[in-house]
Each structure stands twice: as structure tokens, then as C-alpha cells.
Scaffold this active site. Structure first.
Site, PDB file in Angstrom:
ATOM      1  CG  ASP A 282      -0.095  -0.265   2.519  1.00 51.22           C
ATOM      2  OD1 ASP A 282       0.879  -0.282   2.674  1.00 51.22           O
ATOM      3  OD2 ASP A 282      -0.736   0.021   3.667  1.00 51.22           O
ATOM      4  CD  GLU A 283       6.412   1.616   1.292  1.00 56.99           C
ATOM      5  OE1 GLU A 283       6.933   2.439   1.219  1.00 56.99           O
ATOM      6  OE2 GLU A 283       6.327   0.389   1.602  1.00 56.99           O
TER       7      GLU A 283
END
Lengths: 379, 202
Positions: A282-283
Site C-alpha cells: 500500500d505504498e
């Protein structure tokens, strides 16, 4: 077409003249079969006879006209009075007298068509004996202008001597074109496959954003450009907040849906020249080109966060996330390096997380090397 | 073997029986749905398997299929034209067959065609001996020679004849100008070439 034979010099009985003419006519017809592009010139440089193919291309042949009427003599033709070119052994070459022209027997000569100045013929000449009036017999061929001539005059197989390689040349030209077309097709298919493979190697499959590999390549290019005196850029490192909760409560399908939505928002918020990459679960990271003002970057970060916080409906439920962003600018560094910039962007992100999430932290140039250190400022 | 041969068979199957049939045949011989690449080399065994698979899927004798391949090849404009360079009538064309493999090699050195030897038996009868490792050329040539007879407007009987004496075809030329043949303009190919190359100028 008037194809009159020159009057022979024999002033004897009429029937003998007739026989002789008929005999010559037969000989010329046979010669035309053997060499369809022969040209017979008399000692005055006038056209005495031509082979059938040459007649077809010379255009409107009236015999007895000077050679320049139909052809432009170029290579190998010497005007009387012009300098003599010595032969290969240095000695003056014997020449055939053709009115104001001279040609060396057996040497390459060129004639260009008057009516089609883009078509040249080449060949060589032999001298005709004085007993038959002198002059020269020249055999010609198309050489490199073959294709134009065939097109221009609608020539067929039968217009060429069986010993002529003209038809083979046309065949080869056509065969090569077919093969070239095949190869071009193959190249195009390979290029498509290559582009697809490259795309796959550089793209995150779920979101369609650039992947880590593509980002690293672009980032390295941007650093090199900055070092070389080009424009600066900014890095914005985004980490989603509460994403794990969505995954845990609503399942991975919901998580995927959220990631697709985030990608769409990032794509919409950046400009064409920028790059958005997904570099972890989720980066995300944005490479924003140009020397952007800190205020504008702050606005951009806050706008993205605001859009991330709009709940995303999924199968009756709502996915609620937010995001933390850390931003650094290339102009903060005298000697920007990838490791240092990534570490600082990470530190800026950490600062956003530490100070309560859902915010955008920008490390300004004057803060570099100052208060913030990577990862854990409390250590 | 050069992919051109396999690709020709593939094109024949696709254009005669449709893409779905080709897909079934391709699946049987473990080649991708796109099939063969003209200019790449493939193992000869693959050609055998291709012909066999086509025979099974279409439920047709292999010889009949191969004759159709020959007819199909002669109907492709590019190849038809290259064959027509052999001569201005069918008699000349037959006599050009001796040179056909070398002529083809002139353009594509990798292309292995069978050795061809024409002999005149008198009264319009010819024998074409075919020398190759592969026995299937005779059927392909039979189809091709029949189609070219039509192309030249000649009436000819063509019979494949595979005996202990070796692979051969007998050709009986009944009428060299039986019908109006299709046209052949030496220069027409150049227009096509110019168009292909995007040249436009002719």
C-alpha cells in the site's frame, strides 16, 4: 513506321539490287531477334537501323536521322576535336568514325533517351567494314534503368533477348519485395511482442501504475538530468492509512478495489510528465517534475489525501482509508543521490505518520541535514 | 525447413477452412495459435505432423490436401507472378521448371525445394521427375501445375505417378492456347512493390 534501307552504292542491275535489299532485310530481322536493342549507325553518325525493342523505346524513328535526334550520347562518346582518352595501356585507342562522334570499339558507351531523359542505355560498339558503308553496330541494354523502362514502355518477356538477364533482374526485384514485406511483418509482430513484454515488466499488474523497476529507472534518469543541470523534481512518498483494516474486515477483493481507486486518483492528480508508481503493498511514490513551489506540493498532497478519504462503496459496505505523504525536493541537495533522497522521503512520511497521519509533510531545502533523520527521530 | 513452407500450408488451411479449424490443427501439433513465422526455421518433423494433423481434423486424404495446397499457392498473386516469370506460355513455363529451385534460391537461399527435371516424351507429353527427401512434393506440384495451366489458358492433363522408378508427374499438353489465360504484365509487380513500400510513385 518508315523503315527504309539506305540505298546501296551498287549501281548494277535492278534485280541484283532487289535481291541484295531482300537479303539485307532478312539479315537485319535476324539480327533484331538476336539483339533486340541493336543500333546501326552509318559513318556520318546517322541511324541506319534499330532492333525492335530499341525502336519501341526510341520513339518515332525515321531512319537516316542523326543519332542525337533520339539519343543523348554521354559516356564513351567523343566529339571530333575533343581530347582523346588513352586506352588502358596508355596508347591512343582506335576509334570508329561516326560523323562528329567517335567511339572506341568494345568499350562501354552510354546513350540516354531524348524523350525520357531519366532512362539511360549502355552497351558497346564494333566497327562495320567499309565495304558495307562503315559506321558502327552497337548493342544496348537497360542496366539499372530496367524497371523504369519496363514500366514506361510496357515491355514484355519477348522484348528481351533470351541471353539477357533483364527478366531475372525483374524477378529478383519482385521476389525480394515479397520477402521484404514478410520480414517487415515479422518485425512488426516482434516489436508488438517486445512492447507488450516491456510494458508487463514495467507495470504493476493490479493498478496499471509503474512498478518499482520502472520507478527506479525513471528516478535514476531524473537524478542524472538534475546533476547535468536540468530541471529539478520532487518525490512524494504515499503510504495508505487504515488499509490493513479494510483488507481484514472486507477481504482482499475490497483491498484490491481500494488500490485501483487510489491509482485512479493519483493518475488524475499528476500531470502527463509525472510518474506514479506502486512500490509496495500500500505504498506509492510520485515523481513530480519541475521546480515546484513547496506550497503547491503541499496543496497537491492535501488534495490527494482529501480524495483518498472519500469512502469507497464495495459490495454494500464502505471502505474508509486515508493516506500519509512525505515530500522532498531535489533542489534541497547539492549532490542528489537516490539512496539519500529515498531515505529523506521516508523520513518525511514517517513524520506525517508520527504527527497523527492523514497529512503531508514537506522537507524544505533548509531542513535537509537538520532536525529530521530517517525512520526514527526519537532514537 | 524454412517456415515459409509451413506458413503456406497454414495460410491454405485458414483461408479454405477458417480460423477455428486451423486452431484445432495448431493445438494438435503444439504450435501457438499464430502458427508459423515465414522466415524462421522449423524442424522437418513438424511439417509431417502438420500435414498429418490437417488430414485427421479435416478427414481428408493427405495427397488430396497437398494438391489443394499446390492450387492455393498458384492462386496467391505474389507467387503466381513469380511463377509467370518462367515463360510467356505454358510450354515455356514447363521448361522453366528445371530452373525453378535455383530461381527460388536466387531470392531465398534457405529455401529447399525439390530437384525438378523435365523431359519431353514427344506429342505434347512431358515427364517431370521430382527429387526430394520428402514424398509430398509430387502432390503439391500436381495441384500447382494444374492451376498454372489454367492461369496460362492451356489445356493439360497432369497425373502424379509415384512408382518404384521414383516420384514423377506426367504432363500431357493438349492445347497450349485452349482458353484466354490470365494476364501477366512484367511491370505490374513494380506498382505493387511501390504500393507496399508506401512509395506511391509508379
Amino acid at each position: 513506321m518508315n523503315f527504309e534501307l539506305p540505298r546501296p552504292e551498287l549501281a548494277s542491275r535492278d534485280e541484283e539490287i532487289g535481291r541484295c535489299l531482300a537479303c539485307r532485310q532478312t539479315a537485319l530481322t535476324e539480327l533484331g531477334g538476336l539483339m533486340p536493342m541493336y543500333l546501326s549507325l552509318d559513318a556520318g553518325g546517322r541511324v541506319r537501323a534499330m532492333g525492335p525493342t530499341l525502336k519501341k523505346i526510341a520513339g518515332g524513328v525515321g531512319l537516316g536521322q542523326p543519332i542525337e535526334t533520339y539519343f543523348e550520347p554521354r559516356r564513351g562518346w567523343r566529339r571530333s576535336g575533343a581530347m582523346r582518352v588513352p586506352g588502358p595501356d596508355g596508347a591512343p585507342q582506335p576509334e570508329i568514325l561516326l560523323g562528329k562522334w567517335r567511339v572506341a570499339p568494345g568499350r562501354r558507351i552510354h546513350l540516354w533517351l531524348r524523350k525520357h531523359p531519366d532512362i539511360g542505355l549502355r552497351g558497346s560498339a564494333i566497327a562495320l567494314p567499309p565495304s558495307s558503308g562503315g559506321g558502327a553496330l552497337i548493342n544496348l541494354t537497360f542496366g539499372v534503368h530496367l524497371a523504369q523502362a519496363v514500366r514506361c514502355f510496357g515491355l514484355t518477356n519477348d522484348d528481351f533477348a533470351p541471353s539477357d538477364l533483364a527478366v531475372e533482374l525483374l524477378y529478383l526485384q519482385e521476389a525480394k519485395a515479397v520477402i521484404m514485406a514478410e520480414l517487415r511483418g515479422l518485425t512488426a509482430r516482434l516489436e508488438d511482442a517486445r512492447a507488450a513484454a516491456l510494458d508487463k515488466a514495467m507495470t504493476d499488474a493490479l493498478t496499471g501504475l509503474a512498478n518499482r523497476r520502472a520507478f527506479d529507472a525513471e528516478f535514476a534518469g531524473a537524478i542524472a538530468a538534475t546533476r547535468a543541470g536540468g530541471g529539478g523534481f520532487a518525490l512524494a512518498h504515499l503510504d495508505l492509512d487504515h488499509f490493513k483494516a479494510v483488507n481484514d474486515s472486507l477481504g482482499h477483493a475490497a483491498g484490491d478495489r481500494v488500490l485501483e481507486d487510489v491509482a485512479r486518483i493519483l493518475r488524475e492528480e499528476i500531470r502527463h510528465e509525472d510518474l506514479a508508481a506502486r512500490i509496495g503493498g500500500d505504498e506509492f511514490i510520485l515523481l513530480l517534475r519541475g521546480d515546484l513551489a513547496s506550497e503547491r506540493l503541499k496543496e497537491l498532497g492535501e488534495r490527494i489525501i482529501a480524495r483518498l478519504e472519500v469512502p469507497i462503496p464495495f459490495e454494500g459496505g464502505l471502505c474508509r482509508i486515508s493516506g500519509s505523504i512525505g515530500v522532498i525536493l531535489s533542489r534541497s541537495y547539492d549532490h542528489p543521490s537516490a539512496e539519500r533522497m529515498i531515505a529523506d522521503a521516508d523520513a518525511a512520511l514517517y513524520e506525517s505518520k508520527r504527527s497523527g497521519r492523514a497529512r503531508c509533510t514537506i522537507i524544505r531545502p533548509d531542513e535537509i541535514g537538520g532536525g529530521l533523520t530517517p525512520r526514527d527521530p526519537r532514537a | 525447413m524454412l517456415g515459409l513452407i509451413n506458413k503456406s500450408i497454414q495460410c491454405f488451411l485458414t483461408s479454405s477452412y477458417g480460423d477455428a479449424v486451423w486452431q484445432r490443427i495448431a493445438a494438435r501439433i503444439d504450435i501457438g495459435p499464430d502458427g508459423f513465422e515465414t522466415m524462421l526455421h522449423y524442424d522437418d518433423v513438424l511439417t509431417d505432423r502438420l500435414i498429418e494433423a490437417a488430414g485427421v481434423v479435416l478427414d481428408r486424404p493427405e495427397d488430396a490436401l497437398l494438391e489443394d495446397v499446390g492450387t492455393f499457392l498458384a492462386s496467391r498473386e505474389a507467387l503466381r507472378r513469380l511463377l509467370r516469370f518462367g515463360g510467356s506460355n505454358y510450354w515455356e513455363f514447363l521448361h522453366s521448371l528445371d530452373e525453378l529451385p535455383d530461381r527460388a534460391r536466387m531470392a531465398l537461399p534457405d529455401l529447399e525445394l525439390p530437384g525438378l527435371r523435365l523431359s519431353e516424351q514427344g506429342e505434347g507429353r512431358f515427364e517431370l521427375r521430382v527429387t526430394s527427401q520428402r514424398s509430398d512434393w509430387v502432390a503439391v506440384l500436381a495441384g500447382l501445375l494444374r492451376a498454372m495451366a489454367d492461369d496460362y489458358g492451356a489445356l493439360a492433363l497432369i497425373e502424379p505417378d509415384e512408382t518404384a522408378r521414383g516420384a514423377r508427374l506426367t504432363i500431357t499438353l493438349l492445347d497450349i492456347t485452349f482458353a484466354e489465360g490470365r494476364g501477366f504484365d512484367l511491370a505490374a509487380g513494380q506498382h505493387a512493390v511501390a504500393a507496399q513500400l508506401g512509395g506511391g510513385g509508379a
